[in-house]
Design a protein around this motif. Structure first.
Motif, PDB file in Angstrom:
ATOM      1  N   ASN A  97       5.845  36.918  39.962  1.00 40.79           N
ATOM      2  CA  ASN A  97       6.039  35.559  39.477  1.00 40.79           C
ATOM      3  C   ASN A  97       7.520  35.323  39.211  1.00 40.79           C
ATOM      4  O   ASN A  97       8.285  36.249  38.926  1.00 40.79           O
ATOM      5  CB  ASN A  97       5.223  35.318  38.210  1.00 40.79           C
ATOM      6  CG  ASN A  97       3.735  35.345  38.484  1.00 40.79           C
ATOM      7  OD1 ASN A  97       3.268  34.746  39.456  1.00 40.79           O
ATOM      8  ND2 ASN A  97       2.985  36.064  37.640  1.00 40.79           N
ATOM      9  N   GLU A  99       9.413  34.468  36.817  1.00 37.98           N
ATOM     10  CA  GLU A  99       9.957  34.471  35.455  1.00 37.98           C
ATOM     11  C   GLU A  99      10.037  35.908  34.953  1.00 37.98           C
ATOM     12  O   GLU A  99       9.329  36.794  35.422  1.00 37.98           O
ATOM     13  CB  GLU A  99       9.119  33.612  34.506  1.00 37.98           C
ATOM     14  CG  GLU A  99       7.791  34.199  34.100  1.00 37.98           C
ATOM     15  CD  GLU A  99       7.108  33.379  33.001  1.00 37.98           C
ATOM     16  OE1 GLU A  99       7.789  32.597  32.306  1.00 37.98           O
ATOM     17  OE2 GLU A  99       5.875  33.537  32.838  1.00 37.98           O
ATOM     18  N   ARG A 109       4.333  30.965  32.712  1.00 36.39           N
ATOM     19  CA  ARG A 109       3.432  30.995  33.859  1.00 36.39           C
ATOM     20  C   ARG A 109       2.330  32.024  33.632  1.00 36.39           C
ATOM     21  O   ARG A 109       2.595  33.119  33.146  1.00 36.39           O
ATOM     22  CB  ARG A 109       4.200  31.346  35.125  1.00 36.39           C
ATOM     23  CG  ARG A 109       5.248  30.308  35.512  1.00 36.39           C
ATOM     24  CD  ARG A 109       5.901  30.674  36.832  1.00 36.39           C
ATOM     25  NE  ARG A 109       6.918  29.719  37.211  1.00 36.39           N
ATOM     26  CZ  ARG A 109       6.666  28.539  37.777  1.00 36.39           C
ATOM     27  NH1 ARG A 109       5.410  28.197  38.022  1.00 36.39           N
ATOM     28  NH2 ARG A 109       7.641  27.711  38.102  1.00 36.39           N
ATOM     29  N   THR A 115      -0.897  38.866  41.318  1.00 33.44           N
ATOM     30  CA  THR A 115       0.493  38.656  40.903  1.00 33.44           C
ATOM     31  C   THR A 115       0.821  39.534  39.702  1.00 33.44           C
ATOM     32  O   THR A 115      -0.059  40.057  39.013  1.00 33.44           O
ATOM     33  CB  THR A 115       0.759  37.186  40.540  1.00 33.44           C
ATOM     34  OG1 THR A 115       0.035  36.863  39.340  1.00 33.44           O
ATOM     35  CG2 THR A 115       0.335  36.265  41.681  1.00 33.44           C
ATOM     36  N   THR A 117       4.120  39.873  36.465  1.00 35.96           N
ATOM     37  CA  THR A 117       5.296  39.263  35.843  1.00 35.96           C
ATOM     38  C   THR A 117       6.128  40.344  35.182  1.00 35.96           C
ATOM     39  O   THR A 117       5.589  41.172  34.415  1.00 35.96           O
ATOM     40  CB  THR A 117       4.894  38.207  34.797  1.00 35.96           C
ATOM     41  OG1 THR A 117       4.173  37.154  35.451  1.00 35.96           O
ATOM     42  CG2 THR A 117       6.120  37.632  34.103  1.00 35.96           C
TER      43      THR A 117
END
Length: 649
Positions: A97, A99, A109, A115, A117
């Motif tokens: 992601n 961020e 998010r 995904t 992060t």
């Protein structure tokens, strides 16, 4: 307990009924019943000013700590289900992601399936994620992707909200003493101020016509007031705000005015002296006029500390401690500290205790709980506790002892060889590096000074030459200083050694007759002639030495079968002999030349005695023993001894 009518109403107390002895337990129970329950006075303090204070009320956590789910490591926030099939042979590719979650960064998010992060240690776990994969366990797989080759379990490397402290949880209880850890807990919950117990204001008054404050000139028959300083410090150590009001003479009107003023401005009043019901002891008589119920207990079956007086005047405790320092401090710590700490909202004192063997028989008085101060040394089979009490008037007893043992009121002795529980004065005991038990001499301080400067702990216990030899034979010390003359061989010390002991030459010191200069009964005579002159004068009083001392053996040689007036006055030190003569309590005695000269007394040499050391051979190679031997043989040590009037061997 001596039979006495029990009080049923504190408001109708005949003060005279308390001129009796209560057991320790009964006296303390009556005192606490008259004082408690009572509210703990409190005040608000900031965290920075609350260190060392006791909480006045329970603290409930106002928030969760941590307040959100957070990462415990640097890595990637993921859905654990996405990695169920991951392994060394089956990498799972995850898209990153756009961020990066750092500490203090609110995630924007969610983590969707497939995904991940990037997240730093302490960062909030984003929506959708339920595990953290350490960065070390990933590999880059292009500009916006990583590969992971190990599975993750739900909750991996996640600290959930409230996992440390939960909202509504009792964080700290009333009475908790606030230290750095407690301050950290409070700060983590965002608490800036706390309600703490206000220190109890305790007024301290010393009483007695004989007292002089430190720094002033000491007049004849007066003593310096040590109790005021000791009690004030002890109160501060136990949560009180001590205010020393000075020493008041035994004047009833003056003392009553001072006590009334103290009670108006303080929560508690502690006096020392004036408890023994003697002609000059007026404190306990004044209490009857200061408020009700008045005296709760006057006379407790304690040794030392029998004259203790406990009172409550209109809700405020008044304590009159015995005048002798050791008695005052034992009764204060045993009987008063529990009450003071409870008033101050502090938890009961937690005393460290050890078990030790008692090497000598300790006689006790039936009917009184007795506390005996002891010094601890390391023996071959564990700790040894040597009684060190110098009497209830001794000031150094507390400072020089490691702790105390208790002899029950129903026992008349503690036999030699007994195992006893020793309550320590400090949380930890440091067994001395070097133990010297035997005859004391001021020259010892000169030899051991370099050891103390080097950080070695030296313990010297004065029990006389014979007592030191016995301790050495039992393996309870490193050295036993002795000066024993054997008439059969006409030699010093060596004939008294036994197996496992060897002689270390110390120094020579001149023993002789001490008298006041100008006394024509002694001036210009030899020691033998001086003693004959003293025996011929019925008004001439001597001062002797204790049994077991080498000096006592010399005195008995001079006296033969004679037992003149003063013979049974047997102090344990050379200084005490000199003081008795200088203060006209005796006319002559025997001491060593340096002490006689320091006291300004006349001195007739009699015999140069050998002050040597019986060394326990098995302990010879210990580092502290070697350090002592080096100091004894050093040029600096020999010069120091010579300057003090001794002749090094």
């Amino acid at each position: 307990m001596t039979k006495t009518p029990l009080q049923k109403n504190h408001d109708n107390v005949d003060q005279d009924q308390f001129l009796t002895i209560l057991t320790r337990e009964d006296a303390l129970a009556r005192f606490e019943a008259a004082l408690f329950p009572r509210p703990v006075p409190s005040e608000q303090r900031s965290l920075g000013d609350a260190l060392g204070c006791a909480l006045a009320e329970d603290i409930v956590a106002p928030i969760d700590v941590p307040p959100f789910d957070r990462s415990n490591v640097d890595g990637f926030a993921v859905r654990s289900a996405d990695l169920a099939s991951a392994g060394e042979a089956a990498a799972v590719r995850m898209m990153l992601n756009d961020e990066v979650i750092a500490c203090g960064t609110q995630p924007m998010r969610p983590v969707l399936s497939g995904t991940a992060t990037s997240i730093a240690t302490g960062g909030p776990v984003p929506r959708g994620a339920d595990a953290i994969v350490m960065v070390e366990h990933t590999q880059p797989a292009g500009p916006r992707a990583i590969e992971i080759r190990r599975a993750a379990s739900p909750g991996q490397f996640v600290s959930y909200a409230g996992s440390d402290i939960a909202r509504g949880e009792a964080l700290l209880r009333a009475g908790t003493v606030i230290g750095s850890r407690e301050i950290g807990m409070l700060a983590a919950c965002g608490i800036a101020q706390v309600s703490v117990a206000r220190p109890i204001r305790v007024a301290v008054i010393s009483t007695g016509d004989e007292l002089v404050q430190p720094g002033a000139a000491l007049r004849p028959a007066a003593i310096y007031d040590s109790n005021g300083a000791i009690v004030t410090a002890a109160i501060s150590e136990n949560g009180g705000d001590a205010i020393f009001l000075g020493a008041i003479p035994d004047d009833e009107a003056q003392l009553e005015a001072a006590m009334r003023q103290a009670l108006q401005t303080s929560d508690m009043l502690v006096l020392s002296g004036g408890t023994s019901k003697g002609a000059g002891d007026v404190s306990h008589r004044i209490i009857a006029r200061l408020g009700r119920p008045g005296i709760i207990a006057h006379g407790v079956a304690l040794k030392p500390g029998k004259p203790l007086c406990l009172a409550v005047c209109d809700g405020k405790p008044v304590v009159i401690l015995p005048g002798f320092p050791t008695s005052a401090m034992f009764t204060f710590h045993d009987m008063i500290v529990p009450v003071l700490r409870r008033m101050a909202g502090l938890p009961p004192r937690s005393d460290a205790k050890v078990t030790a063997k008692i090497p000598v028989r300790i006689a006790s008085e039936l009917g009184r709980t007795e506390f005996v101060m002891v010094s601890l040394v390391e023996g071959s089979d564990g700790l040894i506790a040597y009684p060190t009490g110098k009497g209830s008037g001794a000031i150094t007893s507390f400072a020089q002892a490691d702790g105390f043992l208790r002899i029950d009121a129903l026992a008349d002795q503690m036999p030699a060889g007994s195992e006893a529980e020793v309550t320590l004065f400090t949380p930890h005991v440091r067994v001395p590096d070097l133990v010297i038990v035997g005859s004391h001499c001021t020259g010892l301080d000169l030899v051991t000074a370099p050891l103390a400067y080097a950080g070695l702990a030296v313990r010297s216990i004065a029990v006389g030459s014979l007592g030191g030899l016995a301790a050495a034979k039992r393996g309870e010390c490193d050295f036993a200083p002795i000066h024993l003359f054997d008439e059969k061989t006409e030699s010093y010390n060596t004939p008294f050694l036994g197996p496992g002991l060897e002689l270390v030459p110390g120094w020579r010191r001149m023993q002789g007759i001490v008298f006041r200069k100008g006394d024509t009964r002694f001036e210009g005579l030899s020691a033998e002639a001086a003693v004959r002159a003293a025996l011929a004068d019925p008004a001439c009083i001597m001062v002797n030495r204790n049994q077991g001392a080498g000096t006592r053996i010399l005195i008995d040689r001079l006296l033969g079968d004679a037992r003149p007036d003063g013979y049974w006055n047997q102090p344990r030190s050379h200084n005490a002999v000199a003081a008795a003569v200088a203060q006209h309590r005796a006319d002559w005695g025997m001491t060593i030349a340096p002490v006689a000269h320091a006291s300004g007394l006349g001195f007739i040499p009699f015999a140069e005695e050998h002050y040597d050391f019986a060394l326990v051979t098995a302990r010879k190679q210990r580092a502290a023993v070697q350090a002592f031997l080096e100091a004894l043989a050093s040029e600096e040590g020999r010069k120091a001894l010579a300057r003090a009037g001794f002749r090094p061997a």
